[in-house]
Design a protein around this motif. Structure first.
Motif, PDB file in Angstrom:
ATOM      1  N   TYR A  27       0.833  -1.212   0.000  1.00 49.78           N
ATOM      2  CA  TYR A  27       0.000   0.000   0.000  1.00 49.78           C
ATOM      3  C   TYR A  27       0.865   1.259   0.000  1.00 49.78           C
ATOM      4  O   TYR A  27       0.350   2.364  -0.153  1.00 49.78           O
ATOM      5  CB  TYR A  27      -0.944   0.005   1.218  1.00 49.78           C
ATOM      6  N   THR A  65      12.890   8.946  11.201  1.00 50.91           N
ATOM      7  CA  THR A  65      12.082   8.006  10.444  1.00 50.91           C
ATOM      8  C   THR A  65      12.645   7.882   9.043  1.00 50.91           C
ATOM      9  O   THR A  65      13.774   8.285   8.770  1.00 50.91           O
ATOM     10  CB  THR A  65      10.592   8.438  10.495  1.00 50.91           C
ATOM     11  N   GLY A  66      11.853   7.328   8.121  1.00 48.50           N
ATOM     12  CA  GLY A  66      12.341   7.154   6.758  1.00 48.50           C
ATOM     13  C   GLY A  66      11.163   6.990   5.812  1.00 48.50           C
ATOM     14  O   GLY A  66      10.052   7.370   6.158  1.00 48.50           O
ATOM     15  N   GLY A  67      11.386   6.330   4.759  1.00 42.48           N
ATOM     16  CA  GLY A  67      12.184   5.142   4.478  1.00 42.48           C
ATOM     17  C   GLY A  67      12.375   4.322   5.751  1.00 42.48           C
ATOM     18  O   GLY A  67      11.612   4.424   6.675  1.00 42.48           O
ATOM     19  N   GLU A  68      13.367   3.503   5.744  1.00 37.46           N
ATOM     20  CA  GLU A  68      13.666   2.751   6.955  1.00 37.46           C
ATOM     21  C   GLU A  68      14.938   3.337   7.567  1.00 37.46           C
ATOM     22  O   GLU A  68      16.027   3.181   7.007  1.00 37.46           O
ATOM     23  CB  GLU A  68      13.817   1.250   6.639  1.00 37.46           C
ATOM     24  N   THR A  94      10.958   5.732  14.358  1.00 34.36           N
ATOM     25  CA  THR A  94       9.909   4.924  13.737  1.00 34.36           C
ATOM     26  C   THR A  94      10.581   3.959  12.787  1.00 34.36           C
ATOM     27  O   THR A  94      11.325   4.374  11.895  1.00 34.36           O
ATOM     28  CB  THR A  94       8.919   5.810  12.945  1.00 34.36           C
ATOM     29  N   THR A  95      10.333   2.670  12.989  1.00 33.72           N
ATOM     30  CA  THR A  95      11.042   1.648  12.216  1.00 33.72           C
ATOM     31  C   THR A  95      10.107   0.493  11.897  1.00 33.72           C
ATOM     32  O   THR A  95       9.116   0.279  12.607  1.00 33.72           O
ATOM     33  CB  THR A  95      12.254   1.121  13.017  1.00 33.72           C
ATOM     34  N   ASN A  96      10.454  -0.252  10.856  1.00 34.86           N
ATOM     35  CA  ASN A  96       9.685  -1.473  10.601  1.00 34.86           C
ATOM     36  C   ASN A  96      10.172  -2.611  11.491  1.00 34.86           C
ATOM     37  O   ASN A  96       9.607  -3.697  11.467  1.00 34.86           O
ATOM     38  CB  ASN A  96       9.727  -1.858   9.118  1.00 34.86           C
ATOM     39  N   SER A 118       6.308  -0.403  13.136  1.00 38.16           N
ATOM     40  CA  SER A 118       5.164  -0.589  12.242  1.00 38.16           C
ATOM     41  C   SER A 118       4.954  -2.076  12.023  1.00 38.16           C
ATOM     42  O   SER A 118       5.903  -2.807  11.728  1.00 38.16           O
ATOM     43  CB  SER A 118       5.439   0.090  10.903  1.00 38.16           C
ATOM     44  N   VAL A 159      -1.584   0.066  10.226  1.00 34.48           N
ATOM     45  CA  VAL A 159      -2.519   0.668   9.263  1.00 34.48           C
ATOM     46  C   VAL A 159      -3.528  -0.422   8.908  1.00 34.48           C
ATOM     47  O   VAL A 159      -3.144  -1.480   8.407  1.00 34.48           O
ATOM     48  CB  VAL A 159      -1.793   1.133   7.984  1.00 34.48           C
ATOM     49  N   GLU A 187      -5.570   5.239  10.236  1.00 36.52           N
ATOM     50  CA  GLU A 187      -6.382   5.195   9.020  1.00 36.52           C
ATOM     51  C   GLU A 187      -5.496   5.314   7.772  1.00 36.52           C
ATOM     52  O   GLU A 187      -4.486   6.033   7.777  1.00 36.52           O
ATOM     53  CB  GLU A 187      -7.409   6.334   9.045  1.00 36.52           C
ATOM     54  N   PHE A 188      -5.939   4.633   6.747  1.00 34.26           N
ATOM     55  CA  PHE A 188      -5.213   4.573   5.471  1.00 34.26           C
ATOM     56  C   PHE A 188      -5.289   5.954   4.789  1.00 34.26           C
ATOM     57  O   PHE A 188      -6.371   6.480   4.554  1.00 34.26           O
ATOM     58  CB  PHE A 188      -5.886   3.499   4.616  1.00 34.26           C
ATOM     59  N   MET A 189      -4.130   6.512   4.476  1.00 34.84           N
ATOM     60  CA  MET A 189      -4.076   7.880   3.936  1.00 34.84           C
ATOM     61  C   MET A 189      -3.625   7.868   2.468  1.00 34.84           C
ATOM     62  O   MET A 189      -2.906   6.969   2.043  1.00 34.84           O
ATOM     63  CB  MET A 189      -3.090   8.718   4.755  1.00 34.84           C
ATOM     64  N   MET A 319       4.803   8.012   1.491  1.00 34.03           N
ATOM     65  CA  MET A 319       5.224   8.121   2.886  1.00 34.03           C
ATOM     66  C   MET A 319       6.710   7.805   3.015  1.00 34.03           C
ATOM     67  O   MET A 319       7.399   8.329   3.861  1.00 34.03           O
ATOM     68  CB  MET A 319       4.436   7.143   3.752  1.00 34.03           C
ATOM     69  N   GLY A 324       7.254   8.774   7.297  1.00 33.01           N
ATOM     70  CA  GLY A 324       5.968   8.508   7.958  1.00 33.01           C
ATOM     71  C   GLY A 324       6.081   8.619   9.455  1.00 33.01           C
ATOM     72  O   GLY A 324       7.154   8.765  10.001  1.00 33.01           O
TER      73      GLY A 324
HETATM   74  N1  SAM Z   1      10.148   2.251   7.730  1.00 26.37           N
HETATM   75  C1  SAM Z   1       9.604   2.860   8.895  1.00 26.37           C
HETATM   76  C2  SAM Z   1       8.385   2.105   9.373  1.00 26.37           C
HETATM   77  O1  SAM Z   1       8.005   1.130   8.729  1.00 26.37           O
HETATM   78  O2  SAM Z   1       7.850   2.492  10.411  1.00 26.37           O
HETATM   79  C3  SAM Z   1       9.291   4.333   8.782  1.00 26.37           C
HETATM   80  C4  SAM Z   1       8.661   4.824   7.506  1.00 26.37           C
HETATM   81  S1  SAM Z   1       7.043   4.173   7.147  1.00 26.37           S
HETATM   82  C5  SAM Z   1       6.673   5.067   5.686  1.00 26.37           C
HETATM   83  C6  SAM Z   1       6.106   4.933   8.426  1.00 26.37           C
HETATM   84  C7  SAM Z   1       4.696   4.517   8.550  1.00 26.37           C
HETATM   85  O3  SAM Z   1       3.941   5.024   7.472  1.00 26.37           O
HETATM   86  C8  SAM Z   1       4.442   3.015   8.588  1.00 26.37           C
HETATM   87  O4  SAM Z   1       3.761   2.716   9.775  1.00 26.37           O
HETATM   88  C9  SAM Z   1       3.559   2.780   7.413  1.00 26.37           C
HETATM   89  O5  SAM Z   1       2.622   1.770   7.669  1.00 26.37           O
HETATM   90  C10 SAM Z   1       2.884   4.118   7.270  1.00 26.37           C
HETATM   91  N2  SAM Z   1       2.274   4.366   5.982  1.00 26.37           N
HETATM   92  C11 SAM Z   1       2.799   4.243   4.754  1.00 26.37           C
HETATM   93  N3  SAM Z   1       1.897   4.566   3.804  1.00 26.37           N
HETATM   94  C12 SAM Z   1       0.761   4.875   4.462  1.00 26.37           C
HETATM   95  C13 SAM Z   1      -0.540   5.284   4.054  1.00 26.37           C
HETATM   96  N4  SAM Z   1      -0.834   5.421   2.781  1.00 26.37           N
HETATM   97  N5  SAM Z   1      -1.465   5.530   5.011  1.00 26.37           N
HETATM   98  C14 SAM Z   1      -1.148   5.381   6.317  1.00 26.37           C
HETATM   99  N6  SAM Z   1       0.049   5.025   6.771  1.00 26.37           N
HETATM  100  C15 SAM Z   1       0.992   4.749   5.858  1.00 26.37           C
END
Ligand code: SAM
Length: 324
Positions: A27, A65-68, A94-96, A118, A159, A187-189, A319, A324
């Motif tokens: 997504y 945050t990032g990216g990762e 913020t990390t995966n 995440s 999400v 919520e999905f953005m 994002m 994000g």
């Molecule tokens: N890689 C890191 C991570 O996974 O947390 C940081 C960057 S990631 C882009 C940050 C957050 O943005 C994640 O929790 C991801 O699920 C969320 N994210 C990405 N696209 C999104 C969207 N369209 N709507 C809501 N959240 C989104």
């Protein structure tokens, strides 16, 4: 104090340090993106200078945050330098979570206080389907290690997307209770390329909250940080659940943040494409006062609120490249 044109105090800077990521969440990206060239990405010394200047203006909270962010080398150095500024009270990440387990103690010793991880599925195979990588076990190990390292609170950002993982909300509540973490449903953005987002796939916080209340008692949490999440305690556990509702409600009056993109743009509002190129000043020989003036002006340009939730326009950046 740094205030915007609507008297909001801006004390929180979210710094995206890279647009590279080791996951390919369906997504978030369709794989057709091009990376920001390395030379356009802010160097650590540029980020540190900007954070120091922002701190002198009143920023007290920094999230990387990032990216990762863990894809970038020597993150501990950056954390240490930000910690050494002295007036930043809260440094978070913020990390995966995929690579967190191997470095969490080092990061904690460098000044990291807490972490957001995440996680969109508790099912190993679905995690692999969503992210393109079979790394569920690594993320679980990282959450365990982050707890053992004493990072607190641990927030799990999820999400929830229709037809994707919306059958897992109650499993995430059980997870929050068992692991004593804060699960926050987001919520999905509408970000990134066309086709990634559809309005019909948003699961609103109100819908989720109601579904959860049919099974669990939720008690408003008084201890939750000031922030966009509406947090609730869960009976019989230190775990909490929260709802972040950027699509179904206006949380803009509470907004206290600005963002710095990996390529050195200040982004006063996540939902606006307006960006202010601070890298040009950082690389162009500007004085600290010149940079400070630029940051103040970018903050003043922060819109009062995002576009109406019914008329949200797709933002061009994903994002991944905003942070994000
Ligand atoms: N890689 C890191 C991570 O996974 O947390 C940081 C960057 S990631 C882009 C940050 C957050 O943005 C994640 O929790 C991801 O699920 C969320 N994210 C990405 N696209 C999104 C969207 N369209 N709507 C809501 N959240 C989104």
């Amino acid at each position: 104090m740094l205030t915007d044109s609507f008297n909001r105090v801006i004390n929180y800077l979210r710094v995206s340090i890279t647009d590279r990521c080791n996951l390919r969440c369906r997504y978030c990206t369709d794989g057709t993106f091009s990376f920001i060239p390395h030379e356009e990405i802010l160097r650590y010394e540029e980020i540190i200078r900007l954070v120091r200047i922002a701190a002198s203006l009143g920023v007290r909270k920094v999230r990387l945050t990032g990216g990762e962010p863990l894809r970038r080398k020597d993150l501990a150095f950056l954390l240490k330098e930000i910690d050494a500024i002295g007036s930043i009270d809260d440094i978070s990440l913020t990390t995966n979570g995929v690579e967190l387990g191997t470095s969490v103690e080092t990061l904690r010793d460098a000044g990291l206080r807490r972490v957001n991880i995440s996680l969109d599925s508790l099912k190993r195979e679905r995690f692999a389907y969503i992210t393109g990588v079979d790394a569920f076990d690594k993320v679980m190990r990282s959450i365990r290690k982050a707890k053992l390292a004493g990072l607190h609170p641990i927030k799990i950002n999820t999400v929830i997307i229709e037809g994707f993982n919306d059958d897992e909300a109650l499993d995430f509540i059980d997870f929050a209770k068992t692991w004593e973490v804060q699960v926050r449903f987001i919520e999905f953005m509408p970000f990134g390329n066309e086709g990634l987002w559809e309005r019909s796939r948003i699961i609103t916080s109100a819908y989720l909250e109601e579904a959860i209340r049919r099974v669990h008692e939720l008690h408003p949490s008084v201890s939750s940080d000031k922030g966009p999440a509406k947090m609730f305690l869960l009976n019989g556990s230190a775990g909490q659940v929260g709802f972040i509702s950027p699509m179904s409600s206006h949380i803009c009056s509470e907004c206290n943040r600005i963002r710095l993109t990996p390529d050195g743009k200040i982004k006063p509002c996540l939902f606006s494409d307006a960006e202010y190129d601070v890298k040009a000043l950082l690389r162009g020989g500007a004085s600290d006062e010149g940079v400070a003036e630029f940051v103040r002006a970018a903050v003043k340009a922060k819109p009062e609120r995002k576009t109406e939730a019914g008329a949200v326009r797709k933002c061009q950046r994903s994002m991944r490249s905003i942070g994000g």
